[in-house]
Design a protein around this motif. Structure first.
Motif, mmCIF file in Angstrom:
data_model
loop_
_atom_site.group_PDB
_atom_site.id
_atom_site.type_symbol
_atom_site.label_atom_id
_atom_site.label_comp_id
_atom_site.label_asym_id
_atom_site.label_seq_id
_atom_site.Cartn_x
_atom_site.Cartn_y
_atom_site.Cartn_z
ATOM 1 N N GLY A 1 -4.673 8.852 3.422
ATOM 2 C CA GLY A 1 -4.268 7.637 4.135
ATOM 3 C C GLY A 1 -3.765 6.583 3.168
ATOM 4 O O GLY A 1 -3.487 6.866 2.002
ATOM 5 N N PRO A 2 -3.666 5.343 3.646
ATOM 6 C CA PRO A 2 -3.147 4.265 2.792
ATOM 7 C C PRO A 2 -4.056 4.017 1.590
ATOM 8 O O PRO A 2 -5.274 3.995 1.720
ATOM 9 N N GLU A 3 -3.435 3.821 0.443
ATOM 10 C CA GLU A 3 -4.174 3.552 -0.794
ATOM 11 C C GLU A 3 -3.699 2.229 -1.390
ATOM 12 O O GLU A 3 -2.570 1.802 -1.175
ATOM 13 N N THR A 4 -4.583 1.624 -2.151
ATOM 14 C CA THR A 4 -4.250 0.384 -2.846
ATOM 15 C C THR A 4 -3.132 0.642 -3.850
ATOM 16 O O THR A 4 -3.139 1.647 -4.558
ATOM 17 N N ASN A 5 -2.199 -0.287 -3.896
ATOM 18 C CA ASN A 5 -1.134 -0.203 -4.886
ATOM 19 C C ASN A 5 -1.753 -0.313 -6.275
ATOM 20 O O ASN A 5 -2.602 -1.172 -6.505
ATOM 21 N N GLN B 1 0.833 -1.199 0.000
ATOM 22 C CA GLN B 1 0.000 0.000 0.000
ATOM 23 C C GLN B 1 0.866 1.247 0.000
ATOM 24 O O GLN B 1 1.953 1.266 0.568
ATOM 25 N N GLN B 2 0.350 2.269 -0.645
ATOM 26 C CA GLN B 2 1.063 3.528 -0.722
ATOM 27 C C GLN B 2 0.326 4.575 0.112
ATOM 28 O O GLN B 2 -0.897 4.526 0.241
ATOM 29 N N GLN B 3 1.075 5.493 0.665
ATOM 30 C CA GLN B 3 0.464 6.568 1.451
ATOM 31 C C GLN B 3 -0.081 7.618 0.485
ATOM 32 O O GLN B 3 0.652 8.173 -0.321
ATOM 33 N N GLY B 4 -1.358 7.846 0.569
ATOM 34 C CA GLY B 4 -1.992 8.834 -0.288
ATOM 35 C C GLY B 4 -2.390 10.069 0.503
ATOM 36 O O GLY B 4 -2.085 10.203 1.692
ATOM 37 N N GLU B 5 -3.096 10.928 -0.148
ATOM 38 C CA GLU B 5 -3.525 12.180 0.471
ATOM 39 C C GLU B 5 -4.460 11.940 1.660
ATOM 40 O O GLU B 5 -4.456 12.693 2.632
#
Length: 133
Positions: free
Chosen positions: A13-17, A7-11
């Motif tokens: 919170g965590p977002e799906t890769n 998972q990547q950190q998005g604006e």
């Protein structure tokens, strides 16, 4: 793996890769020939190899893991209960990680058993007649 560790950190919170949906589609695509191959094992490989007693434990273990993977994969797709789905996902993921090791155990054990059967006996060994000189 991408779902749990990618998972990547998005604006917000965590977002799906972004690769995760594509990997799931590839996983589903590979499933089709894998199921055909497993079906073929029940027709040809297992009946032919059932007489190899030294391979039974590894073969049964491999068959059991494959069976649970098939059942849990089906459950992940069709079961709606979120609590059951969470446990099923964990079991499917864990067994999927273990599958290569169990397959390798079965394969290498088969090579070892075959090598023992085809090894020529040395002269003078028990059960081997010695030729007159």
């Amino acid at each position: 793996m991408l779902h749990y560790f990618g998972q990547q950190q998005g604006e917000f919170g965590p977002e799906t890769n972004p690769l995760e949906p594509w990997m799931m589609k590839l996983h589903g695509l590979v499933l089709i020939p894998a199921l055909l191959g497993i079906g073929g094992m029940f027709v040809a490989h297992i009946p032919k190899g059932w007489d190899h007693v030294h391979q039974r434990v590894a073969g049964i273990a491999l068959g059991a893991v494959l069976s649970v993977l098939i059942a849990s994969g089906y459950m992940l797709y069709y079961v709606g209960d979120e609590a059951l789905r969470a446990w099923t996902s964990l079991a499917h993921w864990g067994l999927g990680i273990m599958l290569p090791a169990i397959f390798l155990w079965h394969y290498l054990n088969g090579l070892l058993v075959r090598r023992r059967r085809t090894r020529p006996k040395r002269p003078g060994a028990a059960g081997v007649e010695q030729t007159a000189r």
